[in-house]
Design a protein around this motif. Sequence first.
Motif, PDB file in Angstrom:
ATOM      1  N   GLU A   1       0.837  -1.204   0.000  1.00  0.00           N
ATOM      2  CA  GLU A   1       0.000   0.000   0.000  1.00  0.00           C
ATOM      3  C   GLU A   1       0.872   1.255   0.000  1.00  0.00           C
ATOM      4  O   GLU A   1       0.575   2.233  -0.711  1.00  0.00           O
ATOM      5  N   ASN A   2       1.947   1.231   0.782  1.00  0.00           N
ATOM      6  CA  ASN A   2       2.840   2.390   0.834  1.00  0.00           C
ATOM      7  C   ASN A   2       3.587   2.586  -0.487  1.00  0.00           C
ATOM      8  O   ASN A   2       3.922   3.716  -0.853  1.00  0.00           O
ATOM      9  N   LEU A   3       3.841   1.495  -1.196  1.00  0.00           N
ATOM     10  CA  LEU A   3       4.443   1.608  -2.520  1.00  0.00           C
ATOM     11  C   LEU A   3       3.509   2.356  -3.464  1.00  0.00           C
ATOM     12  O   LEU A   3       3.936   3.277  -4.177  1.00  0.00           O
ATOM     13  N   GLU A   4       2.245   1.987  -3.469  1.00  0.00           N
ATOM     14  CA  GLU A   4       1.273   2.681  -4.318  1.00  0.00           C
ATOM     15  C   GLU A   4       1.144   4.150  -3.911  1.00  0.00           C
ATOM     16  O   GLU A   4       1.035   5.030  -4.768  1.00  0.00           O
ATOM     17  N   TYR A   5       1.170   4.387  -2.617  1.00  0.00           N
ATOM     18  CA  TYR A   5       1.116   5.768  -2.108  1.00  0.00           C
ATOM     19  C   TYR A   5       2.304   6.583  -2.625  1.00  0.00           C
ATOM     20  O   TYR A   5       2.143   7.726  -3.081  1.00  0.00           O
ATOM     21  N   THR A   6       3.486   5.983  -2.574  1.00  0.00           N
ATOM     22  CA  THR A   6       4.691   6.695  -3.005  1.00  0.00           C
ATOM     23  C   THR A   6       4.643   7.009  -4.500  1.00  0.00           C
ATOM     24  O   THR A   6       5.091   8.076  -4.935  1.00  0.00           O
ATOM     25  N   LEU A   7       4.085   6.108  -5.275  1.00  0.00           N
ATOM     26  CA  LEU A   7       3.951   6.366  -6.707  1.00  0.00           C
ATOM     27  C   LEU A   7       3.002   7.547  -6.956  1.00  0.00           C
ATOM     28  O   LEU A   7       3.212   8.345  -7.890  1.00  0.00           O
ATOM     29  N   LYS A   8       1.985   7.690  -6.116  1.00  0.00           N
ATOM     30  CA  LYS A   8       1.097   8.855  -6.218  1.00  0.00           C
ATOM     31  C   LYS A   8       1.843  10.136  -5.870  1.00  0.00           C
ATOM     32  O   LYS A   8       1.626  11.189  -6.482  1.00  0.00           O
TER      33      LYS A   8
END
Length: 312
Positions: free
Chosen positions: A95-102
Amino acid sequence: MTAVDESIVGSVLALCTQTPGARRGAGPMSWRSELRRLKRSGFSRVDLLDNWLPFANLTASEVDDLGSILVDLGLAAPCLGTSRRSLIDPEFGEENLEYTLKILEVAHRLGLRRVGVGFHPALVDAQRQSAQFWEHAGRADDRTEENWDVAARRVAVVCDAAAELEIDLNIELYEDSLLCTSEDVARLMAAVDRPNFGVNPDLGNLVRSVTPLRESWLGTLRGCLPHMTYWHLKNYTRSTLAPGGPFAVAPTALGDGTIDYRLAVTEALAAGYSGPMVVEHYGGDALWMQERSAEYLRRLVDELRNDEREEQ
């Protein structure tokens, strides 16, 4: 404005008096008012962090409003950073990976060329309930080979996405995390192996640990110098109350704590570091302490550069 002034950056940490969500709800006029305080304290550059505004949740219009505010106030933002969104969190890493991509997309929309990440874990209950979170030990990262592989793979994913947007990624050292010594830095840099990846050696994060230090702050810095692309600077006093601990830690201005920033900055400049230097502070009147630390840093850098010119 001198080159020294342009290298010194103020942090929105000094403005974090409410939750990011509440600040978003207060609207752009409130953001302008807070950033104006930073500008009046002598800063022309500001380090943006997601514990000030929930950047990944902002609408395109809100991002554009922030960009306009920065331009109107004459503030440049060299980096957009994340906090406690660890890519190797055992529960929320994906989830934090997806957040970082945002976050990369937001940085790109703002016209920024740097994004900062770290392996900061979520606070444990004792830290959340304490007046200062560093008074209690947090969750330490699993240092298994499997976790190192996960770290390298996910950081590489972010680096590759960042490269498509012409953004450089820097990762911050953090106490008791997978990245807290010079050996850790060398290992992660080699494993990720991306040209847009560098290190932010936040020595203050390490010195404030209430657990025994794995390495001296100077040893850590020297190991980071070849990979250093961004730098958070803050200081603490650190006293050993008994062999092996406990340790008494308190935040100070840059020139007053355990880390000798005259030596640290001297070594960094001698190694060729010319990137941003972000002054941070927790506790008390943090904005005043950042202003005091910035003045110390301006005088120090100016002195060191004058010495260098006289020796040529």
